[in-house]
Design a protein around this motif. Structure first.
Motif, PDB file in Angstrom:
ATOM      1  N   LEU A  12     -10.856  17.590  -3.378  1.00 37.81           N
ATOM      2  CA  LEU A  12      -9.999  17.662  -4.571  1.00 37.81           C
ATOM      3  C   LEU A  12      -8.823  16.692  -4.517  1.00 37.81           C
ATOM      4  O   LEU A  12      -7.762  16.945  -5.087  1.00 37.81           O
ATOM      5  CB  LEU A  12      -9.526  19.097  -4.815  1.00 37.81           C
ATOM      6  N   ARG A  13      -9.014  15.563  -3.845  1.00 35.78           N
ATOM      7  CA  ARG A  13      -7.970  14.538  -3.717  1.00 35.78           C
ATOM      8  C   ARG A  13      -8.468  13.231  -4.333  1.00 35.78           C
ATOM      9  O   ARG A  13      -9.627  12.870  -4.191  1.00 35.78           O
ATOM     10  CB  ARG A  13      -7.629  14.306  -2.251  1.00 35.78           C
ATOM     11  N   THR A  14      -7.561  12.552  -5.041  1.00 36.75           N
ATOM     12  CA  THR A  14      -7.867  11.216  -5.551  1.00 36.75           C
ATOM     13  C   THR A  14      -6.815  10.233  -5.056  1.00 36.75           C
ATOM     14  O   THR A  14      -5.701  10.623  -4.684  1.00 36.75           O
ATOM     15  CB  THR A  14      -7.890  11.148  -7.096  1.00 36.75           C
ATOM     16  N   MET A  15      -7.187   8.960  -5.083  1.00 33.52           N
ATOM     17  CA  MET A  15      -6.228   7.902  -4.815  1.00 33.52           C
ATOM     18  C   MET A  15      -6.311   6.923  -5.985  1.00 33.52           C
ATOM     19  O   MET A  15      -7.385   6.389  -6.280  1.00 33.52           O
ATOM     20  CB  MET A  15      -6.510   7.150  -3.521  1.00 33.52           C
ATOM     21  N   ALA A  16      -5.185   6.732  -6.637  1.00 33.27           N
ATOM     22  CA  ALA A  16      -5.096   5.785  -7.743  1.00 33.27           C
ATOM     23  C   ALA A  16      -4.365   4.540  -7.252  1.00 33.27           C
ATOM     24  O   ALA A  16      -3.348   4.648  -6.564  1.00 33.27           O
ATOM     25  CB  ALA A  16      -4.349   6.410  -8.915  1.00 33.27           C
ATOM     26  N   VAL A  17      -4.882   3.390  -7.614  1.00 31.69           N
ATOM     27  CA  VAL A  17      -4.264   2.123  -7.243  1.00 31.69           C
ATOM     28  C   VAL A  17      -3.874   1.388  -8.527  1.00 31.69           C
ATOM     29  O   VAL A  17      -4.719   1.150  -9.397  1.00 31.69           O
ATOM     30  CB  VAL A  17      -5.214   1.246  -6.401  1.00 31.69           C
ATOM     31  N   HIS A  18      -2.599   1.062  -8.639  1.00 29.80           N
ATOM     32  CA  HIS A  18      -2.103   0.246  -9.744  1.00 29.80           C
ATOM     33  C   HIS A  18      -2.500  -1.192  -9.427  1.00 29.80           C
ATOM     34  O   HIS A  18      -2.046  -1.764  -8.434  1.00 29.80           O
ATOM     35  CB  HIS A  18      -0.580   0.398  -9.862  1.00 29.80           C
ATOM     36  N   LEU A  19      -3.376  -1.764 -10.239  1.00 27.57           N
ATOM     37  CA  LEU A  19      -4.001  -3.031  -9.870  1.00 27.57           C
ATOM     38  C   LEU A  19      -3.041  -4.214  -9.865  1.00 27.57           C
ATOM     39  O   LEU A  19      -3.197  -5.131  -9.062  1.00 27.57           O
ATOM     40  CB  LEU A  19      -5.197  -3.301 -10.780  1.00 27.57           C
ATOM     41  N   GLN A  20      -2.029  -4.210 -10.722  1.00 30.63           N
ATOM     42  CA  GLN A  20      -1.088  -5.328 -10.753  1.00 30.63           C
ATOM     43  C   GLN A  20      -0.212  -5.385  -9.500  1.00 30.63           C
ATOM     44  O   GLN A  20       0.074  -6.444  -8.974  1.00 30.63           O
ATOM     45  CB  GLN A  20      -0.215  -5.254 -12.005  1.00 30.63           C
ATOM     46  N   SER A  21       0.196  -4.219  -9.013  1.00 32.63           N
ATOM     47  CA  SER A  21       1.131  -4.176  -7.875  1.00 32.63           C
ATOM     48  C   SER A  21       0.497  -3.712  -6.568  1.00 32.63           C
ATOM     49  O   SER A  21       1.092  -3.838  -5.512  1.00 32.63           O
ATOM     50  CB  SER A  21       2.290  -3.232  -8.202  1.00 32.63           C
ATOM     51  N   ASN A  22      -0.680  -3.109  -6.664  1.00 35.77           N
ATOM     52  CA  ASN A  22      -1.368  -2.504  -5.522  1.00 35.77           C
ATOM     53  C   ASN A  22      -0.655  -1.248  -5.003  1.00 35.77           C
ATOM     54  O   ASN A  22      -0.956  -0.770  -3.908  1.00 35.77           O
ATOM     55  CB  ASN A  22      -1.590  -3.510  -4.382  1.00 35.77           C
TER      56      ASN A  22
END
Length: 134
Positions: A12-22
């Motif tokens: 039940l865990r996710t990791m989101a990555v903001h693509l512009q800044s990483n």
């Protein structure tokens, strides 16, 4: 252009990555919904995004007006409903810092209340916002 990439990591865990800044954000399901509660839940992020957006828009408006609201804070409380499980209410207490006239307070309040996130949240979600000026 894609904004983010989200990967389900299991348990039940996710990791989101903001693509512009990483930059990365981890989410966990809350303890009242089978999760560990070791990070923001997705609904926590929704509620927190409201306060963050309000303060960002206040900051833009304050800069335009020559005001410094550095050090301002917001406290966020999220209340859930059941059947269906959803965010029912978000309470935001904004504590604004700086020397601000009564006229400017009204301008900053209006800016916050009309931020993009506030205008994007479904009208069934009650938004209670209180302002305290130093």
């Amino acid at each position: 252009m894609t904004t983010a990439s989200v990967t389900y990591q299991g348990q039940l865990r996710t990791m989101a990555v903001h693509l512009q800044s990483n930059n990365q954000i981890i989410t966990d399901a809350p303890t009242d919904n089978h999760g560990k509660g070791e990070a923001f839940s997705p609904t926590d992020l929704l509620a927190t995004s409201l306060a963050s957006c309000m303060m960002t828009i206040m900051g833009i408006k304050a800069d335009d007006m020559g005001l410094d609201i550095t050090g301002s804070t917001a406290e966020v409380t999220k209340l859930m409903a059941t059947d269906p499980r959803r965010v029912a209410q978000v309470d935001v207490l904004i504590k604004a810092q700086g020397v601000i006239s009564d006229k400017d307070k009204k301008i900053l309040q209006k800016a916050a209340l009309t931020c993009p996130v506030a205008k994007s949240i479904h009208p069934d979600i009650l938004q209670n916002v209180e302002f305290v000026f130093a």
